[in-house]
Design a protein around this motif. Structure first.
Motif, mmCIF file in Angstrom:
data_model
loop_
_atom_site.group_PDB
_atom_site.id
_atom_site.type_symbol
_atom_site.label_atom_id
_atom_site.label_comp_id
_atom_site.label_asym_id
_atom_site.label_seq_id
_atom_site.Cartn_x
_atom_site.Cartn_y
_atom_site.Cartn_z
ATOM 1 N N ALA A 398 1.198 -1.458 0.192
ATOM 2 C CA ALA A 398 -0.265 -0.018 0.174
ATOM 3 C C ALA A 398 1.139 1.663 -0.295
ATOM 4 N N TYR A 399 1.911 1.030 1.075
ATOM 5 C CA TYR A 399 2.903 2.870 1.083
ATOM 6 C C TYR A 399 3.334 2.641 -0.346
ATOM 7 N N GLU A 400 4.070 1.482 -1.292
ATOM 8 C CA GLU A 400 4.543 1.556 -1.933
ATOM 9 C C GLU A 400 3.865 1.982 -3.424
ATOM 10 N N GLY A 401 2.522 1.801 -3.094
ATOM 11 C CA GLY A 401 1.599 2.689 -4.199
ATOM 12 C C GLY A 401 1.847 3.870 -4.053
ATOM 13 N N VAL A 402 0.952 4.867 -2.483
ATOM 14 C CA VAL A 402 1.279 6.258 -2.414
ATOM 15 C C VAL A 402 2.785 6.513 -2.938
ATOM 16 N N GLY A 403 4.017 5.528 -2.474
ATOM 17 C CA GLY A 403 4.984 6.648 -3.335
ATOM 18 C C GLY A 403 4.692 6.521 -4.855
ATOM 19 N N ARG A 404 4.350 5.715 -5.089
ATOM 20 C CA ARG A 404 3.594 6.599 -7.031
ATOM 21 C C ARG A 404 2.788 7.556 -7.121
ATOM 22 N N ILE A 405 2.107 7.205 -6.215
ATOM 23 C CA ILE A 405 0.940 9.110 -6.452
ATOM 24 C C ILE A 405 1.384 10.321 -5.851
ATOM 25 N N ALA A 406 1.407 11.253 -6.180
ATOM 26 C CA ALA A 406 1.951 12.562 -6.042
ATOM 27 C C ALA A 406 0.796 14.023 -6.775
ATOM 28 N N PHE A 407 0.787 14.599 -5.163
ATOM 29 C CA PHE A 407 -0.331 16.311 -5.677
ATOM 30 C C PHE A 407 0.269 17.212 -4.559
ATOM 31 N N GLU A 408 0.415 18.693 -4.758
ATOM 32 C CA GLU A 408 0.917 19.452 -4.452
ATOM 33 C C GLU A 408 -0.113 18.840 -3.059
ATOM 34 N N ASP A 409 1.282 18.730 -2.265
ATOM 35 C CA ASP A 409 1.167 18.992 0.153
ATOM 36 C C ASP A 409 -0.186 18.210 0.671
ATOM 37 N N ALA A 410 0.653 17.060 -0.208
ATOM 38 C CA ALA A 410 -0.447 15.524 0.077
ATOM 39 C C ALA A 410 0.242 15.313 1.615
ATOM 40 N N PHE A 411 -0.424 14.543 1.929
ATOM 41 C CA PHE A 411 -0.496 13.801 3.720
ATOM 42 C C PHE A 411 -0.770 12.792 3.622
ATOM 43 N N TYR A 412 -0.440 12.084 4.584
ATOM 44 C CA TYR A 412 -0.905 10.597 4.833
ATOM 45 C C TYR A 412 -0.260 10.185 6.126
ATOM 46 N N ARG A 413 -0.559 9.200 7.281
ATOM 47 C CA ARG A 413 -0.399 8.397 7.830
ATOM 48 C C ARG A 413 0.377 7.470 7.629
ATOM 49 N N LYS A 414 1.706 7.236 8.280
ATOM 50 C CA LYS A 414 2.630 6.055 7.797
ATOM 51 C C LYS A 414 2.457 5.604 9.021
ATOM 52 N N ASP A 415 1.752 4.913 9.542
ATOM 53 C CA ASP A 415 1.589 4.307 10.376
ATOM 54 C C ASP A 415 0.421 2.960 10.209
ATOM 55 N N ILE A 416 -0.651 3.724 9.436
ATOM 56 C CA ILE A 416 -1.590 2.329 8.656
ATOM 57 C C ILE A 416 -0.881 1.115 9.985
ATOM 58 N N ALA A 417 -2.023 0.622 10.473
ATOM 59 C CA ALA A 417 -1.632 -0.950 10.796
ATOM 60 C C ALA A 417 -0.947 -0.974 11.747
ATOM 61 N N TYR A 418 -0.228 0.094 12.606
ATOM 62 C CA TYR A 418 0.939 -0.547 13.586
ATOM 63 C C TYR A 418 0.361 -1.308 14.840
#
Ligand code: AMP
Ligand code: GLY
Length: 425
Positions: A398-418
């Motif tokens: 899922a995070y690899e997918g997030v890494g492929r996508i971009a838009f200005e000022d995008a943010f996301y939590r980095k600890d989903i499923a912790y």
């Protein structure tokens, strides 16, 4: 069959994606839908989903066989009653049944009457009496606006001062408008939260695979509440015994209670649970699929969703054997900078095709099409999903997918499923 999905978020994109896979689905419409659905559904704009007559008229014109309602507002407006009244089948509860979400005072009253485990509570229409009660009970304590407040009318107060402030904000300053003319004040429950969604035809109730949301905006569950920043399924805290306990003590009694009250409940019943030392207790009921829970639950559903939804609408759910994948799914929400406060819109999104090619499911939540490009159009913009054999692999992908996508000022939590990952250590 011709199907119509009502709504425009990530949940509705996921519903449309799963419905479109059914051999029974000949044609899929969405009102208003979103750009992510355009390759599977005909999106119809210009109709308000809060206008029951307009939706019924459209459903008749298009000869729709089944309408699937995503959000709570049309449900509490009685869209299912209006459709059924016109002879059109719909998946979702009636107006009377949707009050299980629409009024916390109603749902808490039902739980008290039928002995469904939940936090102890009192309802107030008078601010002075509410303050007295808060002082008597002490903190931590939870103050909730009674009506729908888009998930924001709940204050978990860790101090007495915070709790008294919350009462003033909701009741005197009407921070959530009319939703705050009544407040529910309840006992603070300690434990881990989980979401258990279930299909029901009003008689039979079948839990879906369990999931867990991340409501706070920042890593480590810090910052204000949001609509949900990410999810995973299944939730390890929901062991088979816990699912069984929740089914027997919560889901089944809720469905018989609603029937006994003359409000038979059909559709998706969403139980927001707190897994306490004494077992599962209800935090809230929702009258619809969760968002972003749906984005991880439906990718794990192996059975035909159209068949299940028809059975729910027709009262034949008991005859189905619903199958789930053994794997896990993770959804990371990519949001606009500033969310859940104010944020900019119209930022171009890149990398969507690359993520899809790499095997991610990308569900659109707040996007628009502008000059042939996909741009941001909401706080929660995308749900990037991966399915894998294990939760670890699903998180990574899922995070690899997030890494492929971009838009200005995008943010996301980095600890989903912790929490799930910590349990496996
Ligand atoms: P709700 O909108 O009722 O789901 O509440 C939003 C969030 O507030 C929940 O997801 C919980 O994290 C928290 N919450 C609500 N009620 C309680 C409670 N009685 N005890 C502890 N936390 C609660
Ligand atoms: N994810 C929380 C909700 O749908 O209410």
């Amino acid at each position: 069959m011709k199907l119509l999905v009502i709504g425009s978020g990530g949940r509705e994109h996921t519903l449309a994606w799963k419905l479109a896979q059914s051999p029974k689905c000949e044609k899929l419409y969405a009102v208003p839908g979103n750009p992510g659905m355009e390759d599977i559904a005909e999106c119809i704009s210009g109709i308000s989903i809060e206008d029951n007559d307009a939706v019924v008229k459209l459903a008749k014109e298009k000869a729709i066989d089944l309408v699937v309602v995503g959000p709570e507002v049309p449900l509490t407006n009685g869209i299912v009653d209006a459709l059924n009244g016109a002879g059109i089948k719909a998946f979702g509860p009636s107006k009377l049944a949707a009050e299980l979400e629409g009024s916390k005072a109603f749902s808490k009253g039902l739980m008290k009457k039928y002995g469904i485990p939940t936090a102890k509570y009192e309802v107030f229409t008078d601010a002075a009496a509410a303050r007295e009660y808060v002082k008597k009970e002490g903190a931590p304590i939870v103050v909730k606006a009674d009506g729908l407040a888009a998930g924001k009318g709940v204050i978990v107060a860790m101090t007495l001062e915070e709790a008294l402030h919350a009462v003033d904000d909701i009741m005197e300053d009407k921070a959530f408008g009319q939703a705050g003319s009544r407040v529910v004040i309840e006992e603070f429950m300690e434990g881990e939260e989980a979401s258990l969604l279930a299909f029901t035809d009003g008689e039979t109730i079948v839990p879906m695979i369990s999931s867990q949301d991340h409501k706070r905006v920042y890593d480590g569950d810090k910052g204000p509440n949001t609509g949900g920043m990410g999810t995973y399924a299944p939730a390890p805290v929901m062991t088979p015994d816990m699912v069984q306990a929740a089914t027997e003590r919560i889901l089944k009694p809720a469905i018989s209670a609603m029937k006994a009250e003359g409000r038979p409940y059909k559709g998706c019943l969403y139980a927001g649970l707190m897994i306490t030392k004494e077992g599962p207790k209800v935090v809230e009921f929702n009258a619809r699929f969760g968002d972003p829970e749906t984005q991880v639950v439906l990718p794990l559903l192996e059975s035909d969703l159209v068949e299940i939804m028809l059975a729910c609408a027709e009262g034949s759910l008991g005859s189905l054997d619903i199958q789930w994948s053994k794997g896990a799914a993770v959804c990371v929400v990519m949001a606009s900078g500033g969310y859940p406060g104010s944020y900019a819109k119209g930022k171009e999104i890149t990398g969507l095709d690359e993520a899809k090619k790499a095997g991610n499911l990308v569900f659109h939540a707040g996007t628009a099409r502008k000059d042939g490009k996909i741009v941001t159009n909401g706080g929660r913009v995308l749900g990037v999903v991966a399915k894998a054999d294990s939760i670890q692999d699903a998180v990574k992908h899922a995070y690899e997918g997030v890494g492929r996508i971009a838009f200005e000022d995008a943010f996301y939590r980095k600890d989903i499923a912790y929490r799930a990952l910590a349990r496996q250590k």
